[in-house]
Design a protein around this motif. Structure first.
Motif, PDB file in Angstrom:
ATOM      1  N   TYR A 157       0.850  -1.194   0.000  1.00  0.00           N
ATOM      2  CA  TYR A 157       0.000   0.000   0.000  1.00  0.00           C
ATOM      3  C   TYR A 157       0.885   1.243   0.000  1.00  0.00           C
ATOM      4  O   TYR A 157       2.072   1.180   0.315  1.00  0.00           O
ATOM      5  CB  TYR A 157      -0.902   0.026   1.245  1.00  0.00           C
ATOM      6  CG  TYR A 157      -0.125  -0.224   2.523  1.00  0.00           C
ATOM      7  CD1 TYR A 157       0.472   0.823   3.224  1.00  0.00           C
ATOM      8  CD2 TYR A 157       0.056  -1.516   3.006  1.00  0.00           C
ATOM      9  CE1 TYR A 157       1.221   0.594   4.361  1.00  0.00           C
ATOM     10  CE2 TYR A 157       0.806  -1.755   4.140  1.00  0.00           C
ATOM     11  CZ  TYR A 157       1.387  -0.695   4.820  1.00  0.00           C
ATOM     12  OH  TYR A 157       2.142  -0.937   5.946  1.00  0.00           O
ATOM     13  N   ASN A 158       0.294   2.379  -0.360  1.00  0.00           N
ATOM     14  CA  ASN A 158       0.997   3.654  -0.226  1.00  0.00           C
ATOM     15  C   ASN A 158       0.991   4.044   1.250  1.00  0.00           C
ATOM     16  O   ASN A 158      -0.061   4.042   1.886  1.00  0.00           O
ATOM     17  CB  ASN A 158       0.309   4.738  -1.045  1.00  0.00           C
ATOM     18  CG  ASN A 158       0.448   4.506  -2.536  1.00  0.00           C
ATOM     19  OD1 ASN A 158       1.418   3.916  -2.983  1.00  0.00           O
ATOM     20  ND2 ASN A 158      -0.523   4.960  -3.303  1.00  0.00           N
ATOM     21  N   CYS A 159       2.163   4.413   1.772  1.00  0.00           N
ATOM     22  CA  CYS A 159       2.244   4.808   3.179  1.00  0.00           C
ATOM     23  C   CYS A 159       2.514   6.303   3.347  1.00  0.00           C
ATOM     24  O   CYS A 159       2.324   6.840   4.433  1.00  0.00           O
ATOM     25  CB  CYS A 159       3.283   3.986   3.929  1.00  0.00           C
ATOM     26  SG  CYS A 159       4.986   4.216   3.385  1.00  0.00           S
ATOM     27  N   VAL A 160       2.956   6.981   2.295  1.00  0.00           N
ATOM     28  CA  VAL A 160       3.147   8.436   2.310  1.00  0.00           C
ATOM     29  C   VAL A 160       2.700   8.968   0.953  1.00  0.00           C
ATOM     30  O   VAL A 160       3.166   8.485  -0.091  1.00  0.00           O
ATOM     31  CB  VAL A 160       4.625   8.831   2.557  1.00  0.00           C
ATOM     32  CG1 VAL A 160       4.818  10.335   2.402  1.00  0.00           C
ATOM     33  CG2 VAL A 160       5.100   8.380   3.931  1.00  0.00           C
ATOM     34  N   ARG A 161       1.791   9.944   0.982  1.00  0.00           N
ATOM     35  CA  ARG A 161       1.294  10.513  -0.279  1.00  0.00           C
ATOM     36  C   ARG A 161       0.838  11.945  -0.046  1.00  0.00           C
ATOM     37  O   ARG A 161       0.159  12.236   0.938  1.00  0.00           O
ATOM     38  CB  ARG A 161       0.117   9.667  -0.793  1.00  0.00           C
ATOM     39  CG  ARG A 161      -0.462  10.186  -2.085  1.00  0.00           C
ATOM     40  CD  ARG A 161      -1.526   9.288  -2.636  1.00  0.00           C
ATOM     41  NE  ARG A 161      -2.335  10.017  -3.608  1.00  0.00           N
ATOM     42  CZ  ARG A 161      -3.415   9.554  -4.164  1.00  0.00           C
ATOM     43  NH1 ARG A 161      -3.847   8.350  -3.873  1.00  0.00           N
ATOM     44  NH2 ARG A 161      -4.094  10.284  -5.025  1.00  0.00           N
ATOM     45  N   GLU A 162       1.217  12.814  -0.966  1.00  0.00           N
ATOM     46  CA  GLU A 162       0.762  14.206  -0.885  1.00  0.00           C
ATOM     47  C   GLU A 162      -0.706  14.300  -1.260  1.00  0.00           C
ATOM     48  O   GLU A 162      -1.202  13.540  -2.094  1.00  0.00           O
ATOM     49  CB  GLU A 162       1.581  15.098  -1.826  1.00  0.00           C
ATOM     50  CG  GLU A 162       2.968  15.394  -1.308  1.00  0.00           C
ATOM     51  CD  GLU A 162       3.685  16.435  -2.157  1.00  0.00           C
ATOM     52  OE1 GLU A 162       3.184  17.577  -2.231  1.00  0.00           O
ATOM     53  OE2 GLU A 162       4.733  16.084  -2.719  1.00  0.00           O
ATOM     54  N   GLY A 163      -1.384  15.251  -0.619  1.00  0.00           N
ATOM     55  CA  GLY A 163      -2.773  15.538  -0.944  1.00  0.00           C
ATOM     56  C   GLY A 163      -3.047  16.986  -0.606  1.00  0.00           C
ATOM     57  O   GLY A 163      -2.723  17.443   0.490  1.00  0.00           O
ATOM     58  N   GLY A 164      -3.608  17.732  -1.538  1.00  0.00           N
ATOM     59  CA  GLY A 164      -3.857  19.152  -1.297  1.00  0.00           C
ATOM     60  C   GLY A 164      -2.553  19.844  -0.947  1.00  0.00           C
ATOM     61  O   GLY A 164      -1.530  19.641  -1.601  1.00  0.00           O
ATOM     62  N   ASP A 165      -2.578  20.637   0.130  1.00  0.00           N
ATOM     63  CA  ASP A 165      -1.365  21.320   0.598  1.00  0.00           C
ATOM     64  C   ASP A 165      -0.763  20.595   1.790  1.00  0.00           C
ATOM     65  O   ASP A 165      -0.147  21.225   2.663  1.00  0.00           O
ATOM     66  CB  ASP A 165      -1.707  22.766   0.992  1.00  0.00           C
ATOM     67  CG  ASP A 165      -2.143  23.583  -0.212  1.00  0.00           C
ATOM     68  OD1 ASP A 165      -1.624  23.323  -1.317  1.00  0.00           O
ATOM     69  OD2 ASP A 165      -3.012  24.462  -0.049  1.00  0.00           O
ATOM     70  N   ALA A 166      -0.944  19.295   1.858  1.00  0.00           N
ATOM     71  CA  ALA A 166      -0.469  18.516   3.000  1.00  0.00           C
ATOM     72  C   ALA A 166       0.073  17.180   2.511  1.00  0.00           C
ATOM     73  O   ALA A 166       0.125  16.909   1.316  1.00  0.00           O
ATOM     74  CB  ALA A 166      -1.612  18.305   3.997  1.00  0.00           C
ATOM     75  N   VAL A 167       0.498  16.355   3.445  1.00  0.00           N
ATOM     76  CA  VAL A 167       0.985  15.018   3.122  1.00  0.00           C
ATOM     77  C   VAL A 167       0.420  14.051   4.156  1.00  0.00           C
ATOM     78  O   VAL A 167       0.266  14.399   5.328  1.00  0.00           O
ATOM     79  CB  VAL A 167       2.533  14.992   3.048  1.00  0.00           C
ATOM     80  CG1 VAL A 167       3.160  15.341   4.363  1.00  0.00           C
ATOM     81  CG2 VAL A 167       3.040  13.673   2.527  1.00  0.00           C
ATOM     82  N   VAL A 168       0.084  12.851   3.700  1.00  0.00           N
ATOM     83  CA  VAL A 168      -0.552  11.836   4.531  1.00  0.00           C
ATOM     84  C   VAL A 168       0.446  10.718   4.810  1.00  0.00           C
ATOM     85  O   VAL A 168       1.177  10.300   3.914  1.00  0.00           O
ATOM     86  CB  VAL A 168      -1.793  11.243   3.831  1.00  0.00           C
ATOM     87  CG1 VAL A 168      -2.501  10.218   4.708  1.00  0.00           C
ATOM     88  CG2 VAL A 168      -2.751  12.347   3.400  1.00  0.00           C
ATOM     89  N   VAL A 169       0.465  10.212   6.039  1.00  0.00           N
ATOM     90  CA  VAL A 169       1.220   9.009   6.399  1.00  0.00           C
ATOM     91  C   VAL A 169       0.235   8.016   7.001  1.00  0.00           C
ATOM     92  O   VAL A 169      -0.711   8.419   7.691  1.00  0.00           O
ATOM     93  CB  VAL A 169       2.376   9.290   7.385  1.00  0.00           C
ATOM     94  CG1 VAL A 169       3.410  10.209   6.781  1.00  0.00           C
ATOM     95  CG2 VAL A 169       1.877   9.858   8.693  1.00  0.00           C
TER      96      VAL A 169
END
Length: 195
Positions: free
Chosen positions: A53-65
């Protein structure tokens, strides 16, 4: 102590570590800034939907872990303009905990203008704003709690969580979000290094 997979999220950084007794043959691959947990070339075949799976991905003006497929819908909601808290809460609620033998919680964090950490367990959904480094894990440490942790850059975030004294480290990812710029780093264990 074994706490399973975990994240540490601070106001301007995030880090994620895969700790595993069942599927240790994994590594993190950088795919143009999106970090993906994937089996190593010598890993045994598996149809388990929770090991890649993806564990780090940018979204909007933020990044998800995070520790699973919920990272993508959180990032997509951020792309649509959802506030970080709402993107995190709605995706965790929709996907719920993992339906495996352990009812493994889903954990995730959003690092950006406002940073948050969240977990959905069989018995609770918790989403909290982050003002200091905060850890949440799939087992034992399964409620967000402050932790002593420093990350000067993405590399130190990744190596810092990889080296934390919890059992069965496999690989780790680090990310910083500073002055609108996102940087990522990977720390693969000796079995996950690419050749």
């Amino acid at each position: 102590m074994y706490v399973g997979r975990f994240i540490v999220v601070g106001p301007d950084f995030g880090a994620y570590r895969v700790s595993s007794r069942s599927f240790p043959n994994r590594r993190i691959v950088d795919r143009d800034g999106t970090l993906t947990v994937a089996p190593t070339p010598d890993a045994p075949e598996s149809d388990n939907p929770y090991i890649s799976y993806n564990c780090v991905r940018e979204g909007g003006d933020a990044v998800v872990v995070g520790n699973g497929s919920h990272v993508d819908p959180i990032a997509e909601k951020l792309d649509l303009g959802y506030p970080a808290r709402d993107a995190l809460a709605s995706a965790l609620l929709a996907l719920d905990y993992e339906k495996d033998d352990y009812d493994t919680p889903r954990i995730a964090g959003v690092v950006g203008e406002e940073s948050y950490v969240g977990i959905v367990r069989r018995d609770a959904l918790l989403v909290e704003a982050v003002s200091e480094p905060t850890l949440v894990a799939t087992y034992e440490e399964d409620a967000p709690a402050p932790v002593e942790f420093e990350a000067s850059d993405a590399e130190s975030a990744a190596s810092g969580v990889y080296e934390m004294e919890y059992d069965h480290a496999v690989c780790a990812a680090g990310v910083t979000h500073r002055d609108g710029e996102v940087r990522v780093a990977v720390e693969n264990g000796p079995d996950g290094d690419e050749e």
